[in-house]
Design a protein around this motif. Structure first.
Motif, PDB file in Angstrom:
ATOM      1  N   UNK A 148      38.057  34.500  46.277  1.00 10.63           N
ATOM      2  CA  UNK A 148      37.781  34.780  47.814  1.00 10.63           C
ATOM      3  C   UNK A 148      38.518  35.959  48.121  1.00 10.63           C
ATOM      4  N   UNK A 149      39.830  36.189  47.777  1.00  8.74           N
ATOM      5  CA  UNK A 149      40.753  37.332  48.045  1.00  8.74           C
ATOM      6  C   UNK A 149      40.239  38.439  47.753  1.00  8.74           C
ATOM      7  N   UNK A 150      39.636  38.558  46.490  1.00 10.24           N
ATOM      8  CA  UNK A 150      39.348  39.886  45.777  1.00 10.24           C
ATOM      9  C   UNK A 150      38.100  40.478  46.521  1.00 10.24           C
ATOM     10  N   UNK A 151      37.365  39.476  47.207  1.00  7.99           N
ATOM     11  CA  UNK A 151      35.898  39.580  48.151  1.00  7.99           C
ATOM     12  C   UNK A 151      36.524  40.192  49.502  1.00  7.99           C
ATOM     13  N   UNK A 152      37.508  39.512  49.892  1.00 10.01           N
ATOM     14  CA  UNK A 152      37.861  39.870  51.296  1.00 10.01           C
ATOM     15  C   UNK A 152      38.733  41.179  51.325  1.00 10.01           C
ATOM     16  N   UNK A 153      39.283  41.397  50.283  1.00  9.81           N
ATOM     17  CA  UNK A 153      40.288  42.714  50.317  1.00  9.81           C
ATOM     18  C   UNK A 153      39.447  43.955  49.738  1.00  9.81           C
ATOM     19  N   UNK A 154      38.356  43.783  49.328  1.00 11.50           N
ATOM     20  CA  UNK A 154      37.439  45.051  48.795  1.00 11.50           C
ATOM     21  C   UNK A 154      37.555  45.962  49.682  1.00 11.50           C
ATOM     22  N   UNK A 155      37.594  47.126  49.200  1.00 11.17           N
ATOM     23  CA  UNK A 155      37.550  48.184  50.236  1.00 11.17           C
ATOM     24  C   UNK A 155      39.175  48.791  50.562  1.00 11.17           C
ATOM     25  N   UNK A 156      39.756  47.923  51.249  1.00  2.00           N
ATOM     26  CA  UNK A 156      41.014  48.265  51.426  1.00  2.00           C
ATOM     27  C   UNK A 156      41.744  46.829  51.610  1.00  2.00           C
ATOM     28  N   UNK A 157      42.945  46.605  51.256  1.00  2.13           N
ATOM     29  CA  UNK A 157      43.747  47.330  50.522  1.00  2.13           C
ATOM     30  C   UNK A 157      43.215  47.237  49.002  1.00  2.13           C
ATOM     31  N   UNK A 158      42.184  46.294  48.735  1.00  3.40           N
ATOM     32  CA  UNK A 158      41.855  46.057  47.268  1.00  3.40           C
ATOM     33  C   UNK A 158      43.067  44.913  46.748  1.00  3.40           C
ATOM     34  N   UNK A 159      42.800  44.462  45.555  1.00  3.08           N
ATOM     35  CA  UNK A 159      43.589  43.484  45.028  1.00  3.08           C
ATOM     36  C   UNK A 159      44.143  44.083  43.606  1.00  3.08           C
ATOM     37  N   UNK A 160      45.450  43.690  43.389  1.00  3.43           N
ATOM     38  CA  UNK A 160      45.930  43.894  42.287  1.00  3.43           C
ATOM     39  C   UNK A 160      46.641  42.925  41.509  1.00  3.43           C
ATOM     40  N   UNK A 161      46.754  43.097  40.198  1.00  4.69           N
ATOM     41  CA  UNK A 161      47.402  42.195  39.157  1.00  4.69           C
ATOM     42  C   UNK A 161      48.199  42.769  38.288  1.00  4.69           C
ATOM     43  N   UNK A 162      49.314  42.216  37.850  1.00  7.28           N
ATOM     44  CA  UNK A 162      50.102  42.642  36.491  1.00  7.28           C
ATOM     45  C   UNK A 162      49.672  41.760  35.317  1.00  7.28           C
ATOM     46  N   UNK A 163      49.389  42.629  34.121  1.00  8.91           N
ATOM     47  CA  UNK A 163      49.114  41.690  32.915  1.00  8.91           C
ATOM     48  C   UNK A 163      50.252  42.479  31.773  1.00  8.91           C
ATOM     49  N   UNK A 164      50.240  41.833  30.912  1.00  8.81           N
ATOM     50  CA  UNK A 164      51.140  41.988  29.960  1.00  8.81           C
ATOM     51  C   UNK A 164      50.493  42.381  28.729  1.00  8.81           C
ATOM     52  N   UNK A 165      50.519  43.322  28.033  1.00 10.83           N
ATOM     53  CA  UNK A 165      49.879  43.999  26.997  1.00 10.83           C
ATOM     54  C   UNK A 165      50.880  43.797  25.758  1.00 10.83           C
ATOM     55  N   UNK A 166      50.460  42.899  24.695  1.00 13.84           N
ATOM     56  CA  UNK A 166      51.218  42.532  23.711  1.00 13.84           C
ATOM     57  C   UNK A 166      50.863  43.398  22.178  1.00 13.84           C
ATOM     58  N   UNK A 167      51.609  43.917  21.474  1.00 13.31           N
ATOM     59  CA  UNK A 167      51.402  44.578  20.244  1.00 13.31           C
ATOM     60  C   UNK A 167      51.872  43.773  19.485  1.00 13.31           C
ATOM     61  N   UNK A 168      50.625  43.182  18.678  1.00 10.27           N
ATOM     62  CA  UNK A 168      51.337  42.153  17.675  1.00 10.27           C
ATOM     63  C   UNK A 168      51.745  42.731  16.387  1.00 10.27           C
ATOM     64  N   UNK A 169      51.404  44.023  16.324  1.00 10.70           N
ATOM     65  CA  UNK A 169      52.137  44.588  15.008  1.00 10.70           C
ATOM     66  C   UNK A 169      53.563  44.636  14.955  1.00 10.70           C
ATOM     67  N   UNK A 170      54.020  45.189  16.195  1.00 12.08           N
ATOM     68  CA  UNK A 170      55.582  45.426  16.496  1.00 12.08           C
ATOM     69  C   UNK A 170      56.249  44.459  17.521  1.00 12.08           C
ATOM     70  N   UNK A 171      55.385  43.713  18.000  1.00  8.69           N
ATOM     71  CA  UNK A 171      55.971  42.882  19.209  1.00  8.69           C
ATOM     72  C   UNK A 171      56.206  43.479  20.571  1.00  8.69           C
TER      73      UNK A 171
END
Length: 367
Positions: free
Chosen positions: A266-289
């Protein structure tokens, strides 16, 4: 176009009413039509302006649009160009005289109010103007000021009624036509129209729909506003049922995956246009950790229909049937269908997942 150069040239004529310096204005186009002033700023206001201009062009029209009031020009495109508001640009594109488009910084400026009084408007109409109207303004139009508000008043009074309604997950909303008073969106309601909404519509689309409905409602009610009967039948609002829709801040745009998926959707729908919605994710390289933090703008989502978590680790993000599946609070799952990386175009989840090249993706939970 600014408040220091408020000049009236076209469609107006000045005549000295007395030997003193006072002046009166008369309309050279059709003195029998009632002067109406329209106030708005964003693109959705243009829908209402179009309806008013089209109706005023009819041979039997009761009114004419004497002037337009909008927000001052602002710098866009990373501050390079000073551009008029979307409504002002739309009015110019339609051939509306530029010297009848006024852009005061505040609606209470003395020079602007003096010009408004000279126009002698019988009615002012507002639609997402974005500026507080003081009593000195409201006392000028003889028939008052009428606002198109995209909610079923007294619900969602304030600056962001559509966004806050979607954030709350409402399934019914609407648009109201109400007289403007000094208290926030608290004036008597002339008419309203309800609308059922689904759980996928976003704020910009719903705004456009509601202002389209509102413009038709306005045109239908204008004869009653002009003959005074609308003021007699307008219903006072029940203040005890009022809810507020405060202005959205950019700081609200972050998603917290501790919340349940439906609240995030519901927040993604509500804030579409401005200010939008943001999220942080973690990318893990399994080869080197190595762990890298990545910021995503979440564009389109839906709530996962099955409740069992298909991943082994609570923070792992999986890819299923064209969607990134985020584990959320309450053992719920959010499907992210479109995202946007900083400085990049919007992409679908499959394109983003393929770009990871086998790296693991995890949600970020702020401790």
């Amino acid at each position: 176009m600014n408040s220091s150069s408020l000049m009236l040239r076209r469609f107006l004529c000045f005549a000295a009413s007395t030997p003193s310096s006072s002046t009166t204005l008369c309309f050279s186009s059709n003195r029998n039509r009632k002067p109406l002033v329209f106030l708005g700023s964003p693109q959705v206001s243009a829908t209402v302006l179009d309806a008013l201009l089209d109706a005023s062009g009819a041979p039997d029209s009761l009114f004419e649009v004497a002037a337009i009031v909008t927000q001052p020009p602002s710098r866009k495109d990373r501050g390079k160009k000073l551009l008029p508001s979307p409504l002002a640009q739309h009015a110019l594109d339609r051939g509306f005289p530029s010297d009848l488009i006024f852009t005061p910084t505040r609606a209470g400026e003395d020079m602007f109010l003096s010009t408004l009084r000279a126009l002698q408007p019988e009615l002012c109409i507002t639609a997402a103007y974005g500026n507080i109207l003081p009593s000195k303004f409201l006392n000028i139009p003889t028939l008052g000021t009428v606002n198109i508000h995209p909610s079923l008043l007294p619900l969602y009074r304030g600056a962001a009624p559509v966004q806050r309604a979607l954030q709350d997950g409402v399934r019914e909303t609407g648009v109201s036509l109400a007289f403007t008073v000094r208290a926030l969106d608290a004036g008597p309601v002339i008419a309203s129209e309800k609308m059922e909404i689904d759980d996928h519509i976003k704020a910009p689309d719903l705004l456009a729909l509601l202002f389209s409905k509102g413009s038709k409602l306005l045109i239908h009610q204008l004869p009653y506003i002009f003959d005074g009967s609308a003021k007699l039948k307008a219903q006072p609002q029940d203040d005890s049922k009022a809810t507020l829709a405060p202005k959205i801040s950019a700081e609200e745009s972050w998603l917290s995956f501790d919340q349940e998926a439906v609240a995030l959707h519901n927040k993604v729908r509500a804030f579409a246009g401005w200010p939008g919605t943001r999220a942080k994710v973690v990318v893990v390289d399994n080869k080197n950790g190595h762990h890298n933090m990545l910021e995503l703008k979440i564009i389109t989502t839906k709530v996962c229909s099955h409740s069992n978590n298909p991943v082994n680790q609570a923070d792992d993000i999986s890819f299923q049937k064209g969607a990134l599946v985020f584990p959320c609070g309450g053992s719920t799952l959010l499907e992210v269908l479109e995202i946007q990386l900083p400085g990049k175009k919007v992409m679908n989840a499959a394109a983003f997942w393929n770009g990871l090249r086998g790296q693991q993706l995890q949600r970020f939970v702020d401790e």
